[in-house]
Design a protein around this motif. Structure first.
Motif, short mmCIF file in Angstrom:
data_model
loop_
_atom_site.label_atom_id
_atom_site.label_comp_id
_atom_site.label_asym_id
_atom_site.label_seq_id
_atom_site.Cartn_x
_atom_site.Cartn_y
_atom_site.Cartn_z
N ILE A 151 5.73 -25.21 -2.68
CA ILE A 151 5.28 -24.79 -1.35
C ILE A 151 4.54 -25.95 -0.71
N ALA A 152 4.98 -26.34 0.48
CA ALA A 152 4.35 -27.39 1.28
C ALA A 152 4.27 -28.71 0.52
N GLN A 153 5.22 -28.98 -0.33
CA GLN A 153 5.31 -30.21 -1.11
C GLN A 153 4.05 -30.51 -1.91
N SER A 154 3.22 -29.50 -2.17
CA SER A 154 1.99 -29.77 -2.91
C SER A 154 1.66 -28.71 -3.95
N LYS A 155 2.04 -27.49 -3.72
CA LYS A 155 1.69 -26.41 -4.65
C LYS A 155 2.95 -25.98 -5.40
N ARG A 156 2.86 -25.92 -6.72
CA ARG A 156 4.00 -25.56 -7.55
C ARG A 156 3.74 -24.25 -8.26
N LYS A 157 4.79 -23.45 -8.36
CA LYS A 157 4.70 -22.20 -9.10
C LYS A 157 5.99 -22.06 -9.91
N GLU A 158 5.84 -22.01 -11.22
CA GLU A 158 7.03 -21.87 -12.07
C GLU A 158 7.58 -20.46 -11.93
N LEU A 159 8.85 -20.36 -11.55
CA LEU A 159 9.49 -19.05 -11.39
C LEU A 159 10.00 -18.53 -12.72
N LEU A 160 10.73 -19.36 -13.45
CA LEU A 160 11.23 -18.92 -14.76
C LEU A 160 11.73 -20.09 -15.56
N THR A 161 11.78 -19.86 -16.86
CA THR A 161 12.38 -20.78 -17.81
C THR A 161 13.25 -19.95 -18.74
N THR A 162 14.47 -20.42 -18.96
CA THR A 162 15.38 -19.70 -19.83
C THR A 162 16.32 -20.67 -20.51
N SER A 163 17.16 -20.15 -21.36
CA SER A 163 18.12 -20.95 -22.10
C SER A 163 19.52 -20.71 -21.54
N LEU A 164 20.33 -21.75 -21.49
CA LEU A 164 21.71 -21.60 -21.04
C LEU A 164 22.49 -20.67 -21.96
N GLY A 165 22.12 -20.62 -23.21
CA GLY A 165 22.79 -19.76 -24.18
C GLY A 165 22.60 -18.27 -23.90
N GLY B 58 17.89 -1.78 -11.52
CA GLY B 58 16.78 -2.28 -12.32
C GLY B 58 16.88 -3.75 -12.66
N GLN B 59 17.92 -4.42 -12.21
CA GLN B 59 18.08 -5.85 -12.49
C GLN B 59 17.18 -6.64 -11.54
N ALA B 60 16.40 -7.58 -12.09
CA ALA B 60 15.50 -8.41 -11.28
C ALA B 60 16.31 -9.50 -10.59
N LEU B 61 15.96 -9.81 -9.35
CA LEU B 61 16.62 -10.86 -8.59
C LEU B 61 15.64 -11.99 -8.36
N HIS C 156 15.97 -11.93 -19.54
CA HIS C 156 14.76 -12.74 -19.60
C HIS C 156 13.68 -11.98 -20.35
N GLU C 157 12.84 -12.72 -21.05
CA GLU C 157 11.78 -12.10 -21.86
C GLU C 157 10.83 -11.27 -21.01
N SER C 158 10.46 -11.76 -19.83
CA SER C 158 9.48 -11.08 -18.99
C SER C 158 10.10 -10.13 -17.97
#
Length: 176
Positions: free
Chosen positions: A83-97, A114-117, A135-137
């Motif tokens: 956001i605004a080239q200064s604030k970062r927020k990790e959305l998700l991390t997952t495995s290609l597998g 019930g599927q998250a988008l 996803h785990e979360s």
């Protein structure tokens, strides 16, 4: 580039391009109106309101500048919202597998109840791709991204074979 197993891409969000412009116009009108009323009434409260409207305009304009960063290293996919080239927020991390489906958004099946988008694409158009996974979360998740040719080629080599995803980059012409 760090190596052959590393891909990175920053994608600006394009589907809300009018939002920053509207924010600046409405904020500018609010500041001008407060300033004009101040010159008519000489109330210090209007100067404070004009300053607050100016700050609010700047703040909301900066918040409307959104980009997404895709980092793929080996089997890991990391999506970050900038956001605004200064604030970062990790959305998700997952495995290609963990991907159970991947392809162009125009060919995507309907989402399950019930599927998250997770929206991390420039726009929800023909350039967007979807990935379904658990996803785990978030549980069952659909990720929307706008990858470039390098990422699509990487994914075609590293996604599970059961997904049958193949990508061939377009031929380069003399004008490219």
């Amino acid at each position: 580039m760090l190596g052959s197993d590393y891909r990175e891409l920053i994608v600006p969000r394009l589907d809300q391009q009018s939002k920053p412009t509207i924010t600046l116009i409405v904020g500018g009108i609010a500041v001008a109106a407060c300033a004009a009323l101040y010159f008519m009434t000489h109330s210090m409260l209007l100067i404070l309101l004009a300053a607050a409207a100016g700050f609010g305009t700047w703040y909301f304009w900066r918040q409307s500048q959104v980009e997404y960063e895709y980092v793929i290293f080996g089997d890991e996919v990391r999506i970050t919202k900038i956001i605004a080239q200064s604030k970062r927020k990790e959305l998700l991390t997952t495995s290609l597998g963990k991907f159970t489906a991947f392809g162009n958004l125009s060919e995507a099946p309907a989402m399950h109840p019930g599927q998250a988008l997770v929206l991390a694409c420039a726009a929800q158009d023909n350039s967007a791709y979807y990935a379904d996974f658990n996803h785990e979360s978030f549980g069952q998740t659909r990720l929307l991204i706008t990858p470039d040719d390098a990422i699509l080629e990487y994914l075609s080599h590293h996604l599970p074979r059961t997904l049958n995803f193949r990508y061939t980059p377009p031929e380069k012409t003399e004008n490219d």
